[in-house]
Design a protein around this motif. Structure first.
Motif, PDB file in Angstrom:
ATOM      1  N   ALA A  41       0.807  -1.221   0.000  1.00 34.84           N
ATOM      2  CA  ALA A  41       0.000   0.000   0.000  1.00 34.84           C
ATOM      3  C   ALA A  41       0.845   1.279   0.000  1.00 34.84           C
ATOM      4  CB  ALA A  41      -0.982   0.023   1.165  1.00 34.84           C
ATOM      5  N   GLU A  42       2.120   1.165  -0.340  1.00 33.65           N
ATOM      6  CA  GLU A  42       2.958   2.352  -0.476  1.00 33.65           C
ATOM      7  C   GLU A  42       3.596   2.363  -1.862  1.00 33.65           C
ATOM      8  OE1 GLU A  42       4.412   2.514   4.205  1.00 33.65           O
ATOM      9  OE2 GLU A  42       5.849   2.809   2.586  1.00 33.65           O
ATOM     10  N   GLY A  43       4.086   3.535  -2.272  1.00 31.24           N
ATOM     11  CA  GLY A  43       4.817   3.599  -3.517  1.00 31.24           C
ATOM     12  C   GLY A  43       6.235   3.079  -3.339  1.00 31.24           C
ATOM     13  N   PRO A  44       6.910   2.767  -4.441  1.00 32.66           N
ATOM     14  CA  PRO A  44       8.312   2.316  -4.349  1.00 32.66           C
ATOM     15  C   PRO A  44       9.194   3.408  -3.738  1.00 32.66           C
ATOM     16  CG  PRO A  44       7.393   1.873  -6.535  1.00 32.66           C
ATOM     17  CD  PRO A  44       6.416   2.751  -5.826  1.00 32.66           C
ATOM     18  N   THR A  45      10.119   2.979  -2.895  1.00 32.75           N
ATOM     19  CA  THR A  45      11.065   3.893  -2.257  1.00 32.75           C
ATOM     20  C   THR A  45      12.446   3.676  -2.862  1.00 32.75           C
ATOM     21  OG1 THR A  45       9.828   3.860  -0.186  1.00 32.75           O
ATOM     22  CG2 THR A  45      12.123   4.578  -0.072  1.00 32.75           C
ATOM     23  N   PHE A  46      13.074   4.750  -3.328  1.00 37.72           N
ATOM     24  CA  PHE A  46      14.404   4.644  -3.930  1.00 37.72           C
ATOM     25  C   PHE A  46      15.428   4.206  -2.894  1.00 37.72           C
ATOM     26  CE2 PHE A  46      17.999   5.412  -6.439  1.00 37.72           C
ATOM     27  CZ  PHE A  46      18.901   6.192  -5.738  1.00 37.72           C
ATOM     28  N   LEU A  47      16.265   3.223  -3.267  1.00 43.97           N
ATOM     29  CA  LEU A  47      17.304   2.726  -2.363  1.00 43.97           C
ATOM     30  C   LEU A  47      18.695   3.159  -2.807  1.00 43.97           C
ATOM     31  CD1 LEU A  47      16.374  -0.997  -1.629  1.00 43.97           C
ATOM     32  CD2 LEU A  47      16.517   0.869   0.022  1.00 43.97           C
ATOM     33  N   ILE A  48      19.053   2.781  -4.023  1.00 43.19           N
ATOM     34  CA  ILE A  48      20.418   2.986  -4.473  1.00 43.19           C
ATOM     35  C   ILE A  48      20.438   2.877  -5.992  1.00 43.19           C
ATOM     36  CG2 ILE A  48      21.064   0.529  -4.315  1.00 43.19           C
ATOM     37  CD1 ILE A  48      23.791   1.477  -3.188  1.00 43.19           C
ATOM     38  N   SER A  49      21.403   3.548  -6.613  1.00 44.65           N
ATOM     39  CA  SER A  49      21.517   3.496  -8.069  1.00 44.65           C
ATOM     40  C   SER A  49      22.965   3.328  -8.476  1.00 44.65           C
ATOM     41  CB  SER A  49      20.940   4.778  -8.692  1.00 44.65           C
ATOM     42  OG  SER A  49      21.695   5.912  -8.286  1.00 44.65           O
ATOM     43  N   ILE A  50      23.156   3.014  -9.751  1.00 42.21           N
ATOM     44  CA  ILE A  50      24.503   2.886 -10.283  1.00 42.21           C
ATOM     45  C   ILE A  50      24.491   3.260 -11.761  1.00 42.21           C
ATOM     46  CG2 ILE A  50      24.248   0.416 -10.833  1.00 42.21           C
ATOM     47  CD1 ILE A  50      27.232   0.137  -9.982  1.00 42.21           C
ATOM     48  N   SER A  51      25.505   4.002 -12.155  1.00 43.28           N
ATOM     49  CA  SER A  51      25.690   4.354 -13.556  1.00 43.28           C
ATOM     50  C   SER A  51      26.506   3.268 -14.234  1.00 43.28           C
ATOM     51  CB  SER A  51      26.416   5.694 -13.648  1.00 43.28           C
ATOM     52  OG  SER A  51      26.900   5.914 -14.950  1.00 43.28           O
ATOM     53  N   SER A  52      26.360   3.152 -15.545  1.00 39.40           N
ATOM     54  CA  SER A  52      27.065   2.096 -16.270  1.00 39.40           C
ATOM     55  C   SER A  52      28.579   2.314 -16.314  1.00 39.40           C
ATOM     56  CB  SER A  52      26.520   1.979 -17.693  1.00 39.40           C
ATOM     57  OG  SER A  52      26.688   3.185 -18.389  1.00 39.40           O
ATOM     58  N   ILE A  53      29.056   3.484 -15.910  1.00 32.66           N
ATOM     59  CA  ILE A  53      30.498   3.705 -15.906  1.00 32.66           C
ATOM     60  C   ILE A  53      31.149   3.127 -14.646  1.00 32.66           C
ATOM     61  CG2 ILE A  53      30.326   5.765 -17.341  1.00 32.66           C
ATOM     62  CD1 ILE A  53      30.752   7.438 -14.821  1.00 32.66           C
ATOM     63  N   LYS A  54      30.315   2.645 -13.720  1.00 34.04           N
ATOM     64  CA  LYS A  54      30.835   2.049 -12.494  1.00 34.04           C
ATOM     65  C   LYS A  54      30.463   0.580 -12.442  1.00 34.04           C
ATOM     66  CE  LYS A  54      30.637   6.190  -9.579  1.00 34.04           C
ATOM     67  NZ  LYS A  54      30.134   6.730  -8.284  1.00 34.04           N
ATOM     68  N   ASP A  55      31.136  -0.164 -11.558  1.00 35.86           N
ATOM     69  CA  ASP A  55      30.726  -1.547 -11.360  1.00 35.86           C
ATOM     70  C   ASP A  55      30.279  -1.825  -9.921  1.00 35.86           C
ATOM     71  OD1 ASP A  55      34.198  -2.707 -11.555  1.00 35.86           O
ATOM     72  OD2 ASP A  55      33.142  -1.528 -10.041  1.00 35.86           O
ATOM     73  N   LYS A  56      30.368  -0.799  -9.084  1.00 30.97           N
ATOM     74  CA  LYS A  56      29.956  -0.979  -7.686  1.00 30.97           C
ATOM     75  C   LYS A  56      29.580   0.367  -7.101  1.00 30.97           C
ATOM     76  CE  LYS A  56      31.934  -2.377  -3.203  1.00 30.97           C
ATOM     77  NZ  LYS A  56      33.160  -2.904  -2.537  1.00 30.97           N
ATOM     78  N   ASN A  57      28.520   0.353  -6.296  1.00 31.20           N
ATOM     79  CA  ASN A  57      28.153   1.539  -5.537  1.00 31.20           C
ATOM     80  C   ASN A  57      27.636   1.090  -4.179  1.00 31.20           C
ATOM     81  OD1 ASN A  57      27.716   4.248  -4.947  1.00 31.20           O
ATOM     82  ND2 ASN A  57      25.647   4.241  -5.802  1.00 31.20           N
ATOM     83  N   GLU A  58      28.093   1.770  -3.150  1.00 26.71           N
ATOM     84  CA  GLU A  58      27.793   1.337  -1.782  1.00 26.71           C
ATOM     85  C   GLU A  58      27.161   2.481  -1.004  1.00 26.71           C
ATOM     86  OE1 GLU A  58      31.257  -0.259   0.018  1.00 26.71           O
ATOM     87  OE2 GLU A  58      30.277  -0.822   1.877  1.00 26.71           O
ATOM     88  N   ASP A  59      26.147   2.141  -0.211  1.00 27.04           N
ATOM     89  CA  ASP A  59      25.493   3.136   0.636  1.00 27.04           C
ATOM     90  C   ASP A  59      25.048   2.426   1.906  1.00 27.04           C
ATOM     91  OD1 ASP A  59      22.643   5.442   0.266  1.00 27.04           O
ATOM     92  OD2 ASP A  59      24.130   5.177   1.852  1.00 27.04           O
ATOM     93  N   GLY A  60      25.848   2.549   2.942  1.00 25.82           N
ATOM     94  CA  GLY A  60      25.511   1.901   4.203  1.00 25.82           C
ATOM     95  C   GLY A  60      25.465   0.395   4.050  1.00 25.82           C
ATOM     96  N   ARG A  61      24.326  -0.202   4.414  1.00 25.45           N
ATOM     97  CA  ARG A  61      24.192  -1.665   4.331  1.00 25.45           C
ATOM     98  C   ARG A  61      23.921  -2.159   2.912  1.00 25.45           C
ATOM     99  NH1 ARG A  61      20.040  -3.899   6.489  1.00 25.45           N
ATOM    100  NH2 ARG A  61      18.702  -2.044   6.562  1.00 25.45           N
ATOM    101  N   PHE A  62      23.718  -1.245   1.983  1.00 29.34           N
ATOM    102  CA  PHE A  62      23.313  -1.607   0.621  1.00 29.34           C
ATOM    103  C   PHE A  62      24.468  -1.394  -0.360  1.00 29.34           C
ATOM    104  CE2 PHE A  62      18.891  -2.060   1.698  1.00 29.34           C
ATOM    105  CZ  PHE A  62      18.688  -1.190   2.749  1.00 29.34           C
ATOM    106  N   THR A  63      24.715  -2.427  -1.172  1.00 32.53           N
ATOM    107  CA  THR A  63      25.724  -2.332  -2.236  1.00 32.53           C
ATOM    108  C   THR A  63      25.117  -2.883  -3.512  1.00 32.53           C
ATOM    109  OG1 THR A  63      27.519  -2.658  -0.637  1.00 32.53           O
ATOM    110  CG2 THR A  63      28.049  -2.961  -2.965  1.00 32.53           C
ATOM    111  N   VAL A  64      25.288  -2.144  -4.597  1.00 35.27           N
ATOM    112  CA  VAL A  64      24.835  -2.634  -5.891  1.00 35.27           C
ATOM    113  C   VAL A  64      26.067  -2.917  -6.744  1.00 35.27           C
ATOM    114  CG1 VAL A  64      24.492  -0.251  -6.729  1.00 35.27           C
ATOM    115  CG2 VAL A  64      23.416  -2.163  -7.921  1.00 35.27           C
ATOM    116  N   PHE A  65      26.037  -4.078  -7.401  1.00 33.91           N
ATOM    117  CA  PHE A  65      27.105  -4.496  -8.305  1.00 33.91           C
ATOM    118  C   PHE A  65      26.550  -4.583  -9.715  1.00 33.91           C
ATOM    119  CE2 PHE A  65      30.300  -5.655  -5.191  1.00 33.91           C
ATOM    120  CZ  PHE A  65      29.554  -5.943  -4.050  1.00 33.91           C
ATOM    121  N   LEU A  66      27.331  -4.099 -10.670  1.00 28.27           N
ATOM    122  CA  LEU A  66      26.919  -4.137 -12.070  1.00 28.27           C
ATOM    123  C   LEU A  66      27.953  -4.880 -12.896  1.00 28.27           C
ATOM    124  CD1 LEU A  66      25.072  -3.261 -14.423  1.00 28.27           C
ATOM    125  CD2 LEU A  66      26.383  -1.123 -14.528  1.00 28.27           C
ATOM    126  N   ASN A  67      27.514  -5.893 -13.634  1.00 25.63           N
ATOM    127  CA  ASN A  67      28.371  -6.632 -14.552  1.00 25.63           C
ATOM    128  C   ASN A  67      27.822  -6.417 -15.956  1.00 25.63           C
ATOM    129  OD1 ASN A  67      29.570  -8.573 -16.216  1.00 25.63           O
ATOM    130  ND2 ASN A  67      29.756 -10.059 -14.559  1.00 25.63           N
TER     131      ASN A  67
END
Lengths: 113, 116
Positions: A41-67
């Motif tokens: 019953a809520e809208g999506p909440t933004f967590l973390i993002s990554i641009s294609s020029i990177k392969d990793k982005n970290e924010d606290g407990r959250f890390t996104v990896f891009l291959n």
């Protein structure tokens, strides 16, 4: 044609352990990727993002990896907490402007005490 | 500060009725998006505004769907002659960037539309 796929509809993880959510995409024009968390019953909440020029982005407990070669991204949550229980969506946009997002189907994450 | 707000939160319409859904974006956000989310699916793009200009409406499913943002702030999504397949959650999102500049979109709580 599903351009962004989350192949696991659900995932169950013990509190304190690592949660890994996966996402695959087919469109090589995608250059910006995001993860959203959604409670009922809520809208999506933004967590973390990554641009294609990177392969990793970290924010606290959250890390996104891009291959890029595998057209695969993942979200790591460590340590997992009960409040992380939600549906997680990955999304992507391409470089042709407008930045409209293409979403996956979502993965329901349940953190068990 | 205030986030994206949407009204009404819930709407029940009889088939054939017209509905109007409102979105108030984050103050100062240039870009505004509408998405439709069916049950168990991810959101799907409907249309995009940069200020008052509707730059992309490729996701609107039929000519019964119409969106406007006349003053570059509040937006309204109108659905004419609603049909049962229009039942979904309609999400509005805004972002501070425009054009090719990538930035996160911030979503409102959505309007859940049920067409009987």
């Amino acid at each position: 044609d599903q351009q962004v796929k989350q192949n696991s509809p659900s995932l169950s993880v013990q509190e304190g352990r690592i949660s890994i959510l996966n996402c695959d995409y087919t469109n090589s024009m995608f250059d910006y990727f995001l993860w959203y968390k959604k409670y009922p019953a809520e809208g999506p909440t933004f967590l973390i993002s990554i641009s294609s020029i990177k392969d990793k982005n970290e924010d606290g407990r959250f890390t996104v990896f891009l291959n890029k070669s595998a057209k695969h991204l993942s979200l790591h949550i460590v340590p997992s907490q009960p409040g992380d229980s939600a549906v997680y969506f990955c999304a992507a946009s391409d470089d042709r402007g407008a930045q409209k997002l293409v979403f996956g189907q979502g993965t329901r994450l349940t953190i068990n005490p | 500060g205030a986030g994206v707000s949407q009204s009404p939160r819930y709407k029940v319409a009889k088939r054939g009725q017209d509905v109007a859904l409102r979105c108030d974006p984050i103050s100062g956000h240039v870009s505004l998006f509408w998405y439709q989310q069916a049950l168990g699916q991810g959101p799907e793009f409907l249309t995009y505004f940069q200020n008052e200009a509707q730059l992309d409406k490729s996701g609107l499913p039929s000519d019964r769907f119409f969106a406007e943002r006349p003053e570059g702030s509040v937006s309204t999504l109108k659905i004419q002659r609603t049909q049962q397949e229009d039942s979904a959650v309609y999400l509005c999102a805004s972002s501070s960037q425009a054009g090719a500049l990538a930035s996160a979109q911030y979503f409102g709580p959505g309007t859940r539309l049920l067409v009987l």
